[in-house]
Design a protein around this motif. Structure first.
Motif, PDB file in Angstrom:
ATOM      1  N   VAL A 170       5.325 -69.850  -1.775  1.00 42.53           N
ATOM      2  CA  VAL A 170       4.647 -70.991  -2.644  1.00 42.53           C
ATOM      3  C   VAL A 170       4.271 -72.294  -1.684  1.00 42.53           C
ATOM      4  N   ASP A 171       4.893 -72.252  -0.383  1.00 42.56           N
ATOM      5  CA  ASP A 171       4.418 -73.243   0.673  1.00 42.56           C
ATOM      6  C   ASP A 171       4.119 -72.411   1.859  1.00 42.56           C
ATOM      7  N   ILE A 172       2.852 -72.421   2.128  1.00 42.83           N
ATOM      8  CA  ILE A 172       2.455 -71.490   3.306  1.00 42.83           C
ATOM      9  C   ILE A 172       2.461 -72.442   4.815  1.00 42.83           C
ATOM     10  N   ARG A 173       2.628 -73.809   4.871  1.00 46.21           N
ATOM     11  CA  ARG A 173       2.568 -74.622   6.029  1.00 46.21           C
ATOM     12  C   ARG A 173       3.721 -74.250   6.845  1.00 46.21           C
ATOM     13  N   PRO A 174       4.865 -73.839   6.409  1.00 40.00           N
ATOM     14  CA  PRO A 174       5.960 -73.500   7.412  1.00 40.00           C
ATOM     15  C   PRO A 174       5.561 -72.294   8.317  1.00 40.00           C
ATOM     16  N   PHE A 175       4.551 -71.481   7.885  1.00 40.39           N
ATOM     17  CA  PHE A 175       4.208 -70.336   8.482  1.00 40.39           C
ATOM     18  C   PHE A 175       2.579 -70.302   9.175  1.00 40.39           C
ATOM     19  N   PRO A 176       2.566 -70.890   9.979  1.00 39.98           N
ATOM     20  CA  PRO A 176       0.928 -71.296  10.241  1.00 39.98           C
ATOM     21  C   PRO A 176       0.575 -70.102  11.187  1.00 39.98           C
ATOM     22  N   GLU A 193      -6.358 -79.767   6.863  1.00 46.01           N
ATOM     23  CA  GLU A 193      -6.659 -80.163   5.526  1.00 46.01           C
ATOM     24  C   GLU A 193      -6.868 -78.884   4.529  1.00 46.01           C
ATOM     25  N   ASN A 194      -7.233 -77.651   5.192  1.00 49.92           N
ATOM     26  CA  ASN A 194      -7.310 -76.341   4.420  1.00 49.92           C
ATOM     27  C   ASN A 194      -5.993 -75.776   3.972  1.00 49.92           C
ATOM     28  N   TRP A 195      -5.152 -76.101   4.949  1.00 52.38           N
ATOM     29  CA  TRP A 195      -3.581 -75.793   4.665  1.00 52.38           C
ATOM     30  C   TRP A 195      -3.121 -76.698   3.671  1.00 52.38           C
ATOM     31  N   GLU A 196      -3.066 -77.995   3.712  1.00 47.84           N
ATOM     32  CA  GLU A 196      -2.529 -78.850   2.987  1.00 47.84           C
ATOM     33  C   GLU A 196      -3.263 -78.820   1.261  1.00 47.84           C
ATOM     34  N   LYS A 197      -4.319 -78.360   1.030  1.00 50.85           N
ATOM     35  CA  LYS A 197      -4.894 -78.258  -0.371  1.00 50.85           C
ATOM     36  C   LYS A 197      -4.927 -77.019  -0.824  1.00 50.85           C
ATOM     37  N   ASN A 198      -4.460 -75.868  -0.042  1.00 53.83           N
ATOM     38  CA  ASN A 198      -4.366 -74.735  -0.670  1.00 53.83           C
ATOM     39  C   ASN A 198      -3.033 -73.961  -0.460  1.00 53.83           C
ATOM     40  N   THR A 199      -1.927 -74.950  -0.486  1.00 54.67           N
ATOM     41  CA  THR A 199      -0.535 -74.595  -0.548  1.00 54.67           C
ATOM     42  C   THR A 199      -0.031 -74.924  -2.198  1.00 54.67           C
ATOM     43  N   VAL A 200       0.461 -74.016  -2.707  1.00 53.23           N
ATOM     44  CA  VAL A 200       0.798 -74.001  -4.056  1.00 53.23           C
ATOM     45  C   VAL A 200       1.683 -75.593  -4.530  1.00 53.23           C
ATOM     46  N   ILE A 201       2.526 -75.767  -3.399  1.00 56.44           N
ATOM     47  CA  ILE A 201       3.594 -76.746  -3.733  1.00 56.44           C
ATOM     48  C   ILE A 201       2.778 -78.197  -3.767  1.00 56.44           C
ATOM     49  N   ASN A 202       1.489 -78.200  -3.161  1.00 59.39           N
ATOM     50  CA  ASN A 202       0.672 -79.334  -3.168  1.00 59.39           C
ATOM     51  C   ASN A 202      -0.307 -79.521  -4.274  1.00 59.39           C
ATOM     52  N   MET A 203      -0.138 -78.378  -5.353  1.00 58.69           N
ATOM     53  CA  MET A 203      -1.204 -78.179  -6.348  1.00 58.69           C
ATOM     54  C   MET A 203      -0.689 -78.733  -7.662  1.00 58.69           C
ATOM     55  N   LEU A 204       0.445 -79.134  -7.653  1.00 57.98           N
ATOM     56  CA  LEU A 204       1.064 -79.731  -9.071  1.00 57.98           C
ATOM     57  C   LEU A 204       0.393 -80.672  -9.798  1.00 57.98           C
ATOM     58  N   HIS A 205      -0.243 -81.519  -9.179  1.00 57.18           N
ATOM     59  CA  HIS A 205      -1.336 -82.417  -9.675  1.00 57.18           C
ATOM     60  C   HIS A 205      -2.046 -81.943 -10.732  1.00 57.18           C
ATOM     61  N   LEU A 206      -2.313 -80.703 -10.603  1.00 57.20           N
ATOM     62  CA  LEU A 206      -3.317 -80.006 -11.236  1.00 57.20           C
ATOM     63  C   LEU A 206      -2.701 -79.595 -12.611  1.00 57.20           C
ATOM     64  N   LEU A 207      -1.451 -79.516 -12.838  1.00 61.28           N
ATOM     65  CA  LEU A 207      -0.733 -79.015 -13.880  1.00 61.28           C
ATOM     66  C   LEU A 207      -0.777 -79.943 -15.142  1.00 61.28           C
ATOM     67  N   THR A 208      -0.955 -79.779 -16.278  1.00 60.12           N
ATOM     68  CA  THR A 208      -0.706 -80.307 -17.587  1.00 60.12           C
ATOM     69  C   THR A 208       0.599 -80.038 -18.002  1.00 60.12           C
ATOM     70  N   PRO A 209       1.777 -80.966 -18.214  1.00 63.93           N
ATOM     71  CA  PRO A 209       2.856 -80.289 -18.562  1.00 63.93           C
ATOM     72  C   PRO A 209       2.801 -79.786 -19.899  1.00 63.93           C
ATOM     73  N   LYS A 210       3.475 -78.428 -19.992  1.00 67.47           N
ATOM     74  CA  LYS A 210       3.819 -77.723 -21.200  1.00 67.47           C
ATOM     75  C   LYS A 210       2.386 -76.905 -21.558  1.00 67.47           C
ATOM     76  N   LYS A 211       1.522 -77.113 -20.736  1.00 63.23           N
ATOM     77  CA  LYS A 211       0.136 -76.260 -20.887  1.00 63.23           C
ATOM     78  C   LYS A 211       0.534 -74.822 -20.168  1.00 63.23           C
ATOM     79  N   LEU A 212       0.797 -74.718 -19.271  1.00 62.01           N
ATOM     80  CA  LEU A 212       1.406 -73.384 -18.465  1.00 62.01           C
ATOM     81  C   LEU A 212       2.679 -72.973 -18.683  1.00 62.01           C
ATOM     82  N   SER A 213       2.944 -71.928 -19.154  1.00 68.43           N
ATOM     83  CA  SER A 213       4.323 -71.528 -19.193  1.00 68.43           C
ATOM     84  C   SER A 213       4.710 -70.693 -17.896  1.00 68.43           C
TER      85      SER A 213
END
Length: 276
Positions: A170-176, A193-213
């Motif tokens: 869920v975070d690919i950056r420690p494994f370059p 920039e490719n690594w930063e925007k495509n790692t799951v832990i940096n994508m939480l801003h996309l989530l609407t709380p309680k929308k995705l279980s």
């Protein structure tokens, strides 16, 4: 008395035949990706009661690095029993051996985000009696597939209502330097920039709380354990509801075969609550 024994034997025979015929169906299907211009296989598990059901929810399973669409069913044959018990369809997708389920910025031939979120879902909905909206779909996976399931679901909350990850990267950056990711994203040094925007832990801003279980788990001896704990902490910080489970275990099929039972129960409960 002899006739009684014969009657009992006949009844047992009929029941046995009934149990044998009422078993989940496991098919290998061939889909086509228009964006990648190639045929891609998948395993589709349909419940024994398929013909009597109007529409069923679907769980999409993503495999890990170096594996393929057959991987899940090979070490978790009990998937068939769960499909039967819950009147559930399970689709074991193929993400190539090393796609990480990106539409890879450095490899235009690898567009597995589009394939999983759009093309495969379209194929399944057209060929099977599915619930054709987000409340009837969930996605999860192991390792690379755990990353992929969260990555795809975060970006496509209109497609999936529930998502999970087991032993996920869920975070690919420690494994370059691992798992050929630089072929998809460029090196971390050259294309951070490719690594930063495509790692799951940096994508939480996309989530609407309680929308995705969400359900996330990882074994305490897994090399991805720390990044999963970090993801859990970030989700808590952002007040995003989720189930987070840890238990003793490593990065192996024994752990995943056990984990998937809990994840499918989580999805079953979600489907029941949201498809009344």
């Amino acid at each position: 008395m002899r006739n009684l024994f014969k009657g009992i034997a006949l009844t047992c025979f009929i029941l046995t035949c009934s149990l044998i015929t009422r078993a989940a169906r496991v098919d290998t299907v061939e889909t086509y990706s228009d964006v990648m211009k190639k045929k891609i296989k998948a395993v589709v598990i349909s419940p024994a009661n398929y013909d009597n059901l109007k529409a069923m929810p679907v769980v999409y399973l993503l495999h890990g690095f170096g594996a393929d669409y057959k991987n899940w069913i090979s070490f978790a044959p009990h998937l068939k029993d769960i499909a039967d018990a819950d009147n559930l369809m399970i689709v074991c997708a193929d993400g190539n051996v090393r796609s990480w389920y990106f539409d890879a910025p450095e490899n235009p031939k690898s567009k597995y985000e589009t394939y999983i979120s759009t093309e495969l879902v379209k194929y399944v909905d057209e060929h099977y009696k599915t619930i054709k909206n987000r409340t009837g779909r969930a996605i999860t996976g192991l390792s690379m597939g755990g990353h992929g399931a969260l990555y795809v679901s975060f970006k496509h909350q209109d497609v999936y209502g529930a998502a999970g990850s087991t032993s996920g990267g869920v975070d690919i950056r420690p494994f370059p330097n691992n798992w050929d990711m630089s072929q998809l994203l460029g090196t971390y040094a050259d294309k951070p920039e490719n690594w930063e925007k495509n790692t799951v832990i940096n994508m939480l801003h996309l989530l609407t709380p309680k929308k995705l279980s969400l359900i996330i788990d990882c074994g305490t001896e897994d090399f991805f354990y720390k990044v999963n704990c970090n993801l859990h902490d970030e989700l808590l910080y952002r007040n995003i509801p989720h189930d987070f489970i840890t238990r003793p275990g490593g990065h192996d099929s024994r752990y995943w075969a056990n984990s998937i039972k809990y994840q499918l129960q989580f999805f079953h409960d979600y489907f029941v609550a949201n498809n009344k």
